[in-house]
Design an enzyme around this catalytic site. Structure first.
Site, PDB file in Angstrom:
ATOM      1  N   ASP A  31       6.253  -2.557   2.445  1.00  0.00           N
ATOM      2  CA  ASP A  31       7.407  -1.665   2.529  1.00  0.00           C
ATOM      3  C   ASP A  31       8.241  -1.808   1.256  1.00  0.00           C
ATOM      4  OD1 ASP A  31       9.072  -0.246   5.136  1.00  0.00           O
ATOM      5  OD2 ASP A  31      10.193  -0.681   3.308  1.00  0.00           O
ATOM      6  N   ILE A  32       8.675  -0.677   0.724  1.00  0.00           N
ATOM      7  CA  ILE A  32       9.421  -0.671  -0.537  1.00  0.00           C
ATOM      8  C   ILE A  32      10.824  -1.264  -0.372  1.00  0.00           C
ATOM      9  CG2 ILE A  32      10.538   1.610  -0.367  1.00  0.00           C
ATOM     10  CD1 ILE A  32       9.501   2.143  -3.226  1.00  0.00           C
ATOM     11  N   ASN A  88       8.759   3.594  15.028  1.00  0.00           N
ATOM     12  CA  ASN A  88       9.914   4.457  15.238  1.00  0.00           C
ATOM     13  C   ASN A  88       9.435   5.885  15.480  1.00  0.00           C
ATOM     14  OD1 ASN A  88      11.765   2.349  14.768  1.00  0.00           O
ATOM     15  ND2 ASN A  88      11.620   2.650  12.559  1.00  0.00           N
ATOM     16  N   VAL A  97      10.021   8.649   7.862  1.00  0.00           N
ATOM     17  CA  VAL A  97       8.803   9.203   7.263  1.00  0.00           C
ATOM     18  C   VAL A  97       7.905   9.713   8.392  1.00  0.00           C
ATOM     19  CG1 VAL A  97       6.786   8.738   5.836  1.00  0.00           C
ATOM     20  CG2 VAL A  97       8.981   7.639   5.288  1.00  0.00           C
ATOM     21  N   HIS A 101       3.457   5.277  11.448  1.00  0.00           N
ATOM     22  CA  HIS A 101       3.300   3.970  10.816  1.00  0.00           C
ATOM     23  C   HIS A 101       3.795   2.874  11.742  1.00  0.00           C
ATOM     24  CE1 HIS A 101       7.129   5.794   9.604  1.00  0.00           C
ATOM     25  NE2 HIS A 101       7.647   4.583   9.591  1.00  0.00           N
ATOM     26  N   HIS A 103       5.448  -0.867  11.588  1.00  0.00           N
ATOM     27  CA  HIS A 103       6.086  -1.909  10.785  1.00  0.00           C
ATOM     28  C   HIS A 103       5.589  -3.258  11.292  1.00  0.00           C
ATOM     29  CE1 HIS A 103       9.506   0.641   9.165  1.00  0.00           C
ATOM     30  NE2 HIS A 103       9.171   1.356  10.213  1.00  0.00           N
TER      31      HIS A 103
HETATM   32  P1  AMP Z   1      10.716   4.656   9.411  1.00  0.00           P
HETATM   33  O1  AMP Z   1      12.222   4.625   9.393  1.00  0.00           O
HETATM   34  O2  AMP Z   1      10.134   3.966  10.601  1.00  0.00           O
HETATM   35  O3  AMP Z   1      10.175   6.055   9.194  1.00  0.00           O
HETATM   36  O4  AMP Z   1      10.269   3.763   8.185  1.00  0.00           O
HETATM   37  C1  AMP Z   1       9.932   4.260   6.939  1.00  0.00           C
HETATM   38  C2  AMP Z   1       9.730   3.082   6.034  1.00  0.00           C
HETATM   39  O5  AMP Z   1       9.044   3.525   4.875  1.00  0.00           O
HETATM   40  C3  AMP Z   1      11.037   2.432   5.557  1.00  0.00           C
HETATM   41  O6  AMP Z   1      11.053   1.058   5.941  1.00  0.00           O
HETATM   42  C4  AMP Z   1      10.983   2.593   4.042  1.00  0.00           C
HETATM   43  O7  AMP Z   1      11.521   1.491   3.357  1.00  0.00           O
HETATM   44  C5  AMP Z   1       9.482   2.766   3.790  1.00  0.00           C
HETATM   45  N1  AMP Z   1       9.114   3.509   2.592  1.00  0.00           N
HETATM   46  C6  AMP Z   1       9.577   4.714   2.195  1.00  0.00           C
HETATM   47  N2  AMP Z   1       8.981   5.089   1.053  1.00  0.00           N
HETATM   48  C7  AMP Z   1       8.122   4.097   0.721  1.00  0.00           C
HETATM   49  C8  AMP Z   1       7.207   3.892  -0.350  1.00  0.00           C
HETATM   50  N3  AMP Z   1       7.054   4.781  -1.337  1.00  0.00           N
HETATM   51  N4  AMP Z   1       6.481   2.761  -0.365  1.00  0.00           N
HETATM   52  C9  AMP Z   1       6.617   1.845   0.618  1.00  0.00           C
HETATM   53  N5  AMP Z   1       7.440   1.978   1.663  1.00  0.00           N
HETATM   54  C10 AMP Z   1       8.197   3.094   1.713  1.00  0.00           C
END
Ligand code: AMP
Length: 115
Positions: A31-32, A88, A97, A101, A103
């Site tokens: 995760d970024i 989520n 996103v 996914h 976490h």
């Molecule tokens: P969610 O709120 O469950 O949709 O989580 C989305 C996750 O994606 C968040 O924890 C972000 O930090 C992560 N994220 C967004 N863009 C990137 C990226 N380019 N590379 C890695 N993680 C990302």
């Protein structure tokens, strides 16, 4: 959203990311914006926008996501201390996103709830 989400670009190696695992069904990457010492995302390679789209056709993908999450937890040595898997979904679930996914969070006491 089809073919144009950030995770699909990571899966397709179209943007830089820190992929730690990839096979024919799933991809895992850091995760970024990590919320814990270990914060890894596991995603299906095909586009599934939310948990609401899941059905029996996806059972191989779901099994792979879970089994690889455990393998990564073991590799990161957080399996004994413990970890949390979070999905989520939509607005109230704080999904940002819209590519399904999981976490994988661990490496410290996580408290009662977080992602
Ligand atoms: P969610 O709120 O469950 O949709 O989580 C989305 C996750 O994606 C968040 O924890 C972000 O930090 C992560 N994220 C967004 N863009 C990137 C990226 N380019 N590379 C890695 N993680 C990302």
């Amino acid at each position: 959203m089809k073919n144009n989400n950030i995770f699909k670009k990571i899966i397709n190696h179209e943007i830089s990311s820190n992929i730690i695992y990839q096979d024919n069904l799933i991809t895992a990457f850091y995760d970024i914006n990590p919320k814990a010492p270990v914060h890894i995302l596991l995603v299906p390679n095909i586009e599934i926008s939310t948990m609401n789209e899941i059905n029996n056709k996806h059972k191989n993908i779901l099994t792979r996501l879970m089994t690889v999450a455990v393998k990564i937890a073991i590799k990161k040595k957080i399996n004994k201390s413990g970890y949390r898997l979070v999905i989520n979904c939509n607005k109230h679930g704080c999904q940002d996103v819209y590519h399904l996914h999981i976490h994988l969070l661990g490496g410290k006491p996580l408290g009662p709830f977080c992602t």
